[in-house]
Design a protein around this motif. Structure first.
Motif, short mmCIF file in Angstrom:
data_model
loop_
_atom_site.label_atom_id
_atom_site.label_comp_id
_atom_site.label_asym_id
_atom_site.label_seq_id
_atom_site.Cartn_x
_atom_site.Cartn_y
_atom_site.Cartn_z
N TYR A 174 0.84 -1.19 0.00
CA TYR A 174 0.00 0.00 0.00
C TYR A 174 0.88 1.25 0.00
O TYR A 174 1.96 1.27 0.61
CB TYR A 174 -0.91 0.03 1.24
CG TYR A 174 -1.77 -1.19 1.41
CD1 TYR A 174 -3.05 -1.24 0.87
CD2 TYR A 174 -1.32 -2.31 2.11
CE1 TYR A 174 -3.86 -2.35 1.03
CE2 TYR A 174 -2.12 -3.44 2.27
CZ TYR A 174 -3.39 -3.45 1.72
OH TYR A 174 -4.17 -4.56 1.87
N PHE A 175 0.40 2.30 -0.64
CA PHE A 175 1.04 3.61 -0.54
C PHE A 175 0.01 4.68 -0.87
O PHE A 175 -1.07 4.39 -1.41
CB PHE A 175 2.27 3.72 -1.45
CG PHE A 175 1.98 3.56 -2.91
CD1 PHE A 175 1.70 4.67 -3.71
CD2 PHE A 175 2.00 2.30 -3.51
CE1 PHE A 175 1.44 4.52 -5.04
CE2 PHE A 175 1.73 2.15 -4.85
CZ PHE A 175 1.45 3.27 -5.63
N LEU A 176 0.34 5.91 -0.54
CA LEU A 176 -0.57 7.05 -0.72
C LEU A 176 -0.12 7.91 -1.88
O LEU A 176 1.10 8.07 -2.12
CB LEU A 176 -0.63 7.92 0.54
CG LEU A 176 -1.06 7.23 1.84
CD1 LEU A 176 -1.11 8.24 2.97
CD2 LEU A 176 -2.43 6.57 1.68
N GLN A 177 -1.09 8.46 -2.61
CA GLN A 177 -0.76 9.47 -3.61
C GLN A 177 -0.53 10.81 -2.92
O GLN A 177 -1.07 11.08 -1.85
CB GLN A 177 -1.89 9.59 -4.63
CG GLN A 177 -1.99 8.40 -5.58
CD GLN A 177 -3.04 8.62 -6.66
OE1 GLN A 177 -3.76 9.60 -6.64
NE2 GLN A 177 -3.12 7.68 -7.59
N ASN A 178 0.28 11.66 -3.56
CA ASN A 178 0.58 13.00 -3.03
C ASN A 178 1.07 12.90 -1.59
O ASN A 178 0.57 13.58 -0.68
CB ASN A 178 -0.63 13.92 -3.12
CG ASN A 178 -1.16 14.03 -4.52
OD1 ASN A 178 -0.39 14.08 -5.48
ND2 ASN A 178 -2.48 14.08 -4.67
N THR A 185 -0.04 8.94 6.65
CA THR A 185 0.89 7.96 6.10
C THR A 185 0.29 6.58 6.28
O THR A 185 -0.63 6.40 7.11
CB THR A 185 2.26 8.06 6.80
OG1 THR A 185 3.17 7.13 6.19
CG2 THR A 185 2.15 7.74 8.27
N ILE A 186 0.78 5.61 5.51
CA ILE A 186 0.20 4.26 5.56
C ILE A 186 1.33 3.24 5.64
O ILE A 186 2.40 3.43 5.05
CB ILE A 186 -0.69 4.00 4.32
CG1 ILE A 186 -1.52 2.74 4.51
CG2 ILE A 186 0.12 3.94 3.05
CD1 ILE A 186 -2.61 2.55 3.45
N ASP A 187 1.10 2.20 6.41
CA ASP A 187 2.04 1.09 6.48
C ASP A 187 1.91 0.29 5.19
O ASP A 187 0.81 -0.18 4.86
CB ASP A 187 1.75 0.21 7.69
CG ASP A 187 2.81 -0.85 7.89
OD1 ASP A 187 2.80 -1.84 7.12
OD2 ASP A 187 3.66 -0.70 8.79
N ARG A 188 3.02 0.12 4.47
CA ARG A 188 2.95 -0.46 3.14
C ARG A 188 2.57 -1.94 3.14
O ARG A 188 2.14 -2.47 2.11
CB ARG A 188 4.27 -0.25 2.39
CG ARG A 188 5.46 -0.95 2.99
CD ARG A 188 6.76 -0.47 2.36
NE ARG A 188 6.73 -0.55 0.92
CZ ARG A 188 7.13 -1.59 0.20
NH1 ARG A 188 7.59 -2.66 0.83
NH2 ARG A 188 7.08 -1.58 -1.11
#
Length: 866
Positions: A174-178, A185-188
């Motif tokens: 997982y990852f976030l745009q911008n 933030t997100i744990d990948r």
């Protein structure tokens, strides 16, 4: 016994048939094991991305008796048919698309038959995974409620996506745009969404965030290529308000009025306060802290202020009340507070119109000076205007409006009760333009609303505008085209460019400049915009006739605009036609013209068009000249030398003409040249040498070069012969005298050497003019072939003879010349000797011979001759 014998053959055949049938063996498949592409399809595995129509397997078996076999495929009832088989060849083809996520094993009944026996087997085919699935988010949509006081770094939600593929294609990150502009933030790996470290949420600043989450699989093979699939979803994060902001009063300052006819207990005005935490606001509690003196009270929950005494009991005209607003917590406690001042006036009945006041009292004219184009929404703070109606209640309610150019300003408030501070707000900044209006004048009108008298009053509002540098200088045209004659002197005006800036003062002053690669020869006046040539500039249309560059108009603040200038240099007739030589010599063969050419360096027509004419010729009726091409030819009636000899006594057939070349410009220029023409008949027409001499009649240096080449070849041959004889004598020990090779010249006096390869049949041929004058002195002892005794040593190879000297060793040594068809190519140092000697002997002999031939020809045909 006879009966038995009668059926014996048929019974024998039946028994034989039964034996043969019982002896037939069933066919069977070859079992080639896992990984094989032929056999009975046992343990066959196929990737789910195998294209439909692919040959995936070959059924292979045999019959023990060697009979041909056929193949077949069958499926259980209700099963999808994924394969087809060629009955003869056994080629199995995929006819239905595979999908491992729907069916990862396929059961097929394969059969082989020899026509009598059929063998069937059930085989299981494994469908292998390919990365053909994208991640999918589950339990969407995602909406998260987060209190604004949640600590930074806290986890607020867990996003989950699944991918039905196996292996790396089924793993998800997982990852976030911008990410840089995001507060989260997100744990990948786990998909846990957190608030970024060091970031806090504030409900009063932003109540909702939309976070775009991307889920990406680990990639894998799909139809031979590595594929990575991803999916996106949006998480809506709603920030929940918490109690962290005090209450705020709305509509301050507060003014109220008690009229002389107001009853006790009447409401004067209402104050309003709101919890600063708008998400979950607390209840507001109101109370009067001081200033009421027992004359006013306030509703604890409504904020309504009422008078509790009759107006005639009120001892003051103005009361200043301090009102407190407190938040009531969930537990019922009064927590945070806010304060506001309330002014209450005691007024009489409706006997006064609305009145405008300034800082110093009653005023009906207000003036303000401001810069143009203020921001929209800006308050004109320089106008201190108060409007008041001294009446009470409904008599003191009136409307305010601006009368004048519409849509520029608006007045606030538009409805007033008793008294208010008048605020004028900018509504259209573009219309407040100094270049359009220097002064804006409005009428501020206050008129009562609910009274029969409709009392009103006006005040003049005068706004004087100050200019700003809000305009860019603008040229009258995007480009300028100019023309200037090339003979214009330096400093000549070319064109004037004009740019205007509507701003005033120094902001409206325009300064001009030019730049560009074509601007080197030009200047521009910085104030007037006149473009003129440099004082040293020399324009030449023949060198460059087109110039273009840019002009810039710039104000004092550096705002500028550009225009392009195109300048054409007009050609003037400033060049005369030029001949390559002022005295030219030409040889004319009767029937063929000669051409003279002059070049005019002017750039354009008609200045560079040259016309030719014969200015002087003796006699004047022999030649014609083409006015355009410069070709000179004999008059049409002259077809031979005999006619020429009848015209003139000049026996050498050489004329001097003065030819003029004149251009067509205005004024016109002309140049003359002297042309010497040697007229001859075309006789050199046999053999390559004759053709060469005619071709080089006007280029004696070419003939001289050929002659030098021939001489060089002769010297080389001489050296080779001498060397060969030397080596022959050396072998035979016999010395041969040199004089046997090269004979001594007999006479020292000059003589004419006639070279046989230069002779032609016709004696009148001009090629006989080629004569070489020589002197015995120049050959003295040149080849050591005189009678001087030499020592009896073995001779060496003779050196090549020295090249003929172009300069004489002394003034007494005669020069040499090679006459050509068009004249003599004579070095300048021989001219004096030739003048002393007059015409050469060969030349005189040629003239005499020509004259004699001409007289004999005339006598033969019976015509008179000169």
């Amino acid at each position: 016994m006879k009966h038995v014998r009668r059926f014996t053959p048929s019974l024998f055949l039946s028994l034989m048939h039964i034996c043969l049938v019982q002896a037939n063996y069933a066919p069977y498949f070859f079992d080639n094991g896992a990984g094989s592409t032929n056999g009975n399809m046992a343990l066959l595995s196929l990737s789910e991305d195998t294209p439909v129509g692919t040959h995936v397997y070959t059924l292979n078996g045999t019959d023990p008796e060697g009979d041909p076999v056929t193949y077949g495929l069958a499926y259980e009832a209700g099963s999808r048919r994924y394969f087809s088989v060629d009955k003869t060849l056994g080629n199995v083809t995929l006819i239905e698309e595979l999908d491992r996520e729907k069916e990862d094993e396929i059961e097929v009944i394969v059969s082989i038959s020899d026509g009598l026996s059929t063998v069937s087997e059930k085989v299981r085919i494994l469908v292998m995974d390919a990365n053909d699935e994208s991640p999918e988010f589950i339990n969407t949509p995602y909406i998260v409620q987060v209190p604004e006081n949640t600590p930074s770094g806290s986890s607020i939600f867990k996003i989950e996506a699944v991918d039905r593929d196996t292996g790396s294609g089924g793993s998800i990150t997982y990852f976030l745009q911008n990410i840089h502009s995001n507060k989260f933030t997100i744990d990948r790996h786990s998909g846990v969404l957190r608030i970024k470290t060091g970031v806090t949420l504030d409900y009063e600043k932003s109540r909702t965030y939309f976070v775009v989450v991307v889920a990406k699989d680990g990639g894998g093979k799909l139809r031979g290529d590595n594929k990575v699939f991803s999916a996106t979803t949006t998480v809506t994060v709603n920030v929940e308000d918490v109690q962290d902001t005090p209450p705020m009063f709305i509509g301050t300052p507060y003014y109220g009025y008690v009229y002389e006819d107001t009853l006790a207990g009447s409401e004067v005005l209402t104050v309003v306060a709101l919890d600063g935490d708008r998400g979950k606001p607390n209840t507001i509690h109101y109370r009067i802290v001081n200033g009421s003196e027992g004359s006013f009270e306030i509703g604890n929950t409504t904020g309504a202020i009422s008078v509790i005494k009759s107006p005639n009991q009120l001892k003051k005209e103005v009361y200043e009340l301090k009102v407190q607003a407190s938040e009531v917590s969930q537990e019922g406690d009064l927590s945070v507070h806010a304060f506001a001042m309330v002014t209450i006036r005691v007024v009489d009945l409706n006997n006064h119109p609305p009145t405008f006041y300034g800082e110093n009292g009653l005023q009906n004219r207000f003036e303000l000076t401001m810069y143009e184009h203020p921001p929209e929404g800006e308050i004109l703070r320089g106008l201190k205007i108060t409007v008041n109606d001294s009446d009470q209640g409904a008599n003191a309610k009136f409307n305010l409006r601006l009368v004048g150019p519409g849509g520029i300003f608006r007045v606030v408030p538009q409805t007033v009760l008793n008294e208010a501070q008048v605020t004028i707000i900018v509504e259209n900044s573009a219309a407040i333009d100094y270049e359009k209006f220097k002064v804006l004048t409005f009428k501020l009108l206050a008129i009562e609303v609910n009274t029969p008298e409709k009392f009103s009053s006006t005040a003049d509002v005068v706004i004087r505008l100050l200019d700003t540098n809000d305009n860019v200088p603008k040229f009258s045209s995007d480009y300028y085209i100019a023309r200037i004659p090339e003979n214009s002197p330096g400093g000549s005006n070319v064109v004037a460019v004009t740019a205007t800036d509507p701003d005033s003062g120094m902001w409206g002053e325009v300064k001009y400049s030019i730049y560009g690669t074509g601007a080197d020869l030009f200047l521009i006046h910085p104030s007037t915009g006149i473009i003129y040539t440099q004082p040293w500039a020399v324009l030449d249309a023949e060198v460059n006739s087109k110039y273009n560059f840019y002009v810039k108009a710039e104000d004092t603040d550096g705002k500028y605009s550009l225009a392009e200038v195109f300048i054409t240099v007009l050609d003037v007739n400033d060049h005369s036609p030029e001949f390559n030589e002022n005295i030219q010599e030409k040889t004319m063969i009767i029937g063929s013209p000669v051409k003279i050419e002059a070049i005019d360096q002017d750039a354009e027509e008609p200045n560079n068009i040259v016309d030719y004419s014969i200015m002087q010729a003796d006699p004047a009726n022999v030649f014609d000249i083409d006015q355009s091409t410069g070709e000179i030819k004999l008059k049409s009636y002259i077809r031979s030398l005999d006619i020429i000899h009848n015209i003139t006594k000049n026996k050498d057939c050489i004329w001097s003409l003065v030819v003029q070349a004149k251009d067509r410009g205005s004024p016109s220029f002309s140049t003359t040249a002297v042309l010497k023409i040697d007229i001859t008949e075309e006789t050199l027409h046999k053999g390559p040498m004759a053709a060469f001499l005619m071709q080089t009649k006007d280029n004696p240096m070419k003939a001289l070069g050929v002659l030098a080449g021939v001489m060089g070849i002769m010297v080389l041959i001489t050296i080779m012969i001498s060397t060969a004889m030397f080596w022959r004598n050396k072998r035979s020990n016999k010395i041969m005298p040199v004089r046997r090779i090269i004979k001594k010249r007999q006479t020292p006096q000059p003589r004419t050497v006639r070279m046989e390869w230069l002779k032609f049949k016709r004696p009148s041929n001009a090629a006989e003019k080629f004569v070489v004058e020589d002197d015995a002195k120049s050959l003295h002892n040149e080849n050591s072939n005189n009678n001087i005794q030499v020592s009896p040593v073995p001779p060496t190879a003779p050196l090549p003879p020295p090249p003929p000297a172009l300069a004489p060793p002394s003034g007494d040594t005669p020069g040499w010349r090679v006459p050509t068809v068009s004249g003599s190519l004579t070095p300048k140092f021989i001219n004096k000797q030739l003048k002393k000697r007059g015409h050469g002997s060969a030349h005189n002999a040629l003239v005499s011979e020509l004259k004699m031939k001409f007289e004999k020809r005339n006598a033969a045909i019976g015509e008179p001759h000169i």
